[in-house]
Design an enzyme around this catalytic site. Sequence first.
Site, PDB file in Angstrom:
ATOM      1  N   THR A 172       1.893 -22.615  -7.645  1.00 46.17           N
ATOM      2  CA  THR A 172       2.532 -23.853  -8.095  1.00 46.17           C
ATOM      3  C   THR A 172       1.550 -24.716  -8.873  1.00 46.17           C
ATOM      4  O   THR A 172       1.881 -25.268  -9.935  1.00 46.17           O
ATOM      5  CB  THR A 172       3.087 -24.630  -6.889  1.00 46.17           C
ATOM      6  OG1 THR A 172       4.037 -23.815  -6.211  1.00 46.17           O
ATOM      7  CG2 THR A 172       3.745 -25.928  -7.331  1.00 46.17           C
ATOM      8  N   GLY A 193       9.212 -14.495  -5.505  1.00 43.63           N
ATOM      9  CA  GLY A 193       8.368 -15.664  -5.334  1.00 43.63           C
ATOM     10  C   GLY A 193       6.967 -15.294  -4.907  1.00 43.63           C
ATOM     11  O   GLY A 193       6.185 -16.160  -4.520  1.00 43.63           O
ATOM     12  N   THR A 194       6.637 -13.999  -4.986  1.00 43.57           N
ATOM     13  CA  THR A 194       5.299 -13.549  -4.621  1.00 43.57           C
ATOM     14  C   THR A 194       4.310 -13.928  -5.715  1.00 43.57           C
ATOM     15  O   THR A 194       4.573 -13.702  -6.900  1.00 43.57           O
ATOM     16  CB  THR A 194       5.276 -12.022  -4.419  1.00 43.57           C
ATOM     17  OG1 THR A 194       6.271 -11.654  -3.462  1.00 43.57           O
ATOM     18  CG2 THR A 194       3.913 -11.557  -3.931  1.00 43.57           C
ATOM     19  N   THR A 195       3.175 -14.505  -5.336  1.00 40.79           N
ATOM     20  CA  THR A 195       2.138 -14.838  -6.303  1.00 40.79           C
ATOM     21  C   THR A 195       0.977 -13.860  -6.173  1.00 40.79           C
ATOM     22  O   THR A 195       0.904 -13.078  -5.237  1.00 40.79           O
ATOM     23  CB  THR A 195       1.633 -16.277  -6.088  1.00 40.79           C
ATOM     24  OG1 THR A 195       1.158 -16.421  -4.741  1.00 40.79           O
ATOM     25  CG2 THR A 195       2.755 -17.282  -6.313  1.00 40.79           C
ATOM     26  N   ASN A 250       7.419 -21.169  -7.481  1.00 39.65           N
ATOM     27  CA  ASN A 250       7.970 -21.986  -6.405  1.00 39.65           C
ATOM     28  C   ASN A 250       9.463 -22.143  -6.641  1.00 39.65           C
ATOM     29  O   ASN A 250       9.878 -22.603  -7.710  1.00 39.65           O
ATOM     30  CB  ASN A 250       7.282 -23.356  -6.379  1.00 39.65           C
ATOM     31  CG  ASN A 250       7.520 -24.111  -5.097  1.00 39.65           C
ATOM     32  OD1 ASN A 250       8.646 -24.204  -4.625  1.00 39.65           O
ATOM     33  ND2 ASN A 250       6.463 -24.664  -4.522  1.00 39.65           N
ATOM     34  N   PHE A 251      10.289 -21.752  -5.666  1.00 46.91           N
ATOM     35  CA  PHE A 251      11.743 -21.822  -5.815  1.00 46.91           C
ATOM     36  C   PHE A 251      12.337 -23.122  -5.297  1.00 46.91           C
ATOM     37  O   PHE A 251      13.536 -23.347  -5.421  1.00 46.91           O
ATOM     38  CB  PHE A 251      12.409 -20.638  -5.105  1.00 46.91           C
ATOM     39  CG  PHE A 251      12.391 -19.378  -5.915  1.00 46.91           C
ATOM     40  CD1 PHE A 251      13.368 -19.132  -6.864  1.00 46.91           C
ATOM     41  CD2 PHE A 251      11.380 -18.440  -5.748  1.00 46.91           C
ATOM     42  CE1 PHE A 251      13.350 -17.982  -7.625  1.00 46.91           C
ATOM     43  CE2 PHE A 251      11.359 -17.281  -6.506  1.00 46.91           C
ATOM     44  CZ  PHE A 251      12.340 -17.047  -7.450  1.00 46.91           C
ATOM     45  N   HIS A 286      -2.491 -26.702   1.245  1.00 41.16           N
ATOM     46  CA  HIS A 286      -1.601 -25.748   1.914  1.00 41.16           C
ATOM     47  C   HIS A 286      -2.170 -25.374   3.281  1.00 41.16           C
ATOM     48  O   HIS A 286      -3.315 -25.673   3.595  1.00 41.16           O
ATOM     49  CB  HIS A 286      -1.414 -24.476   1.066  1.00 41.16           C
ATOM     50  CG  HIS A 286      -0.476 -24.646  -0.075  1.00 41.16           C
ATOM     51  ND1 HIS A 286      -0.873 -25.118  -1.302  1.00 41.16           N
ATOM     52  CD2 HIS A 286       0.864 -24.406  -0.183  1.00 41.16           C
ATOM     53  CE1 HIS A 286       0.161 -25.162  -2.113  1.00 41.16           C
ATOM     54  NE2 HIS A 286       1.223 -24.735  -1.463  1.00 41.16           N
ATOM     55  N   LYS A 303      -2.628 -19.458   3.856  1.00 36.71           N
ATOM     56  CA  LYS A 303      -2.392 -19.156   2.447  1.00 36.71           C
ATOM     57  C   LYS A 303      -3.650 -18.550   1.844  1.00 36.71           C
ATOM     58  O   LYS A 303      -4.738 -19.136   1.916  1.00 36.71           O
ATOM     59  CB  LYS A 303      -1.984 -20.408   1.675  1.00 36.71           C
ATOM     60  CG  LYS A 303      -1.593 -20.117   0.223  1.00 36.71           C
ATOM     61  CD  LYS A 303      -0.960 -21.326  -0.430  1.00 36.71           C
ATOM     62  CE  LYS A 303      -0.574 -21.056  -1.873  1.00 36.71           C
ATOM     63  NZ  LYS A 303       0.419 -19.952  -1.990  1.00 36.71           N
ATOM     64  N   ALA A 329       9.447 -17.017  -9.989  1.00 37.73           N
ATOM     65  CA  ALA A 329       9.062 -18.424  -9.940  1.00 37.73           C
ATOM     66  C   ALA A 329       7.889 -18.573  -8.994  1.00 37.73           C
ATOM     67  O   ALA A 329       7.862 -17.946  -7.928  1.00 37.73           O
ATOM     68  CB  ALA A 329      10.224 -19.304  -9.484  1.00 37.73           C
TER      69      ALA A 329
END
Length: 233
Positions: A142, A71-73, A98-99, A131, A135, A96
């Site tokens: 997302t 889930g790392t962007t 976002n999970f 957010h 962040k 993903a």
Amino acid sequence: MNIGLFGYGKMGRMIEQIALERGHTIVAKVDVNTTDVNYNGMDVAIDFSTPDSAFHNITSCFEHGVPIISGTTGWLSDYDKAVSFCNEKNGAFIYASNFSLGVNVFFELNSYLAKIMSGLNQYGVTMEEIHHTQKLDAPSGTAITLAEDIIENTDYVAWNSEKENERTIPITSKREGTVPGTHTISYESKVDDIEIKHTAHNREGFALGAVIAAEWIKGKSGVFSMKDVLNLR
């Protein structure tokens, strides 16, 4: 199930808590200061690390035959290389942005709405994401996924932080307090507005979805998405 955690920040700790509640065992906690990783006994790995380390973590798991979800962007310039290496090693992989189970339903709703709106040129689309102040990336992964799904289903051609032209989706990014994540998509015309919104109340939904994805991918090989996990295809 024996789980290896790559990244042990707030998300890693939340994932650990939920995994333990669901009867799993954490066999490794890999963070920035970890120099040696024991892959033996890992049934699956969950990566919520950093953009600089994600690709290495993912490909190392492929090397050792460990299925991994990430889930790392911020590392997606190397995504195609990761997919190619996964297939070469007959590995198993889910990425993903976002999970969260709710967000993945929201993705489907967004795509469906975009298809409906594609022929209604009197509406213009805008997006806002909010957010927490810690962040680092903006817009969020997302928000980018939401924008790309709109582009796929309409004649919009790009997204940007500003409205460059009529075919660009403007994304406004705000960083406020401890907000886990709020995403709003608005279609606006002279006569009315249509809006869909997802608001996360905490990180638990993201962590639960990650653990569910890890449970699903065990014993499989291939490159998958949350659409596969939730049977949304």
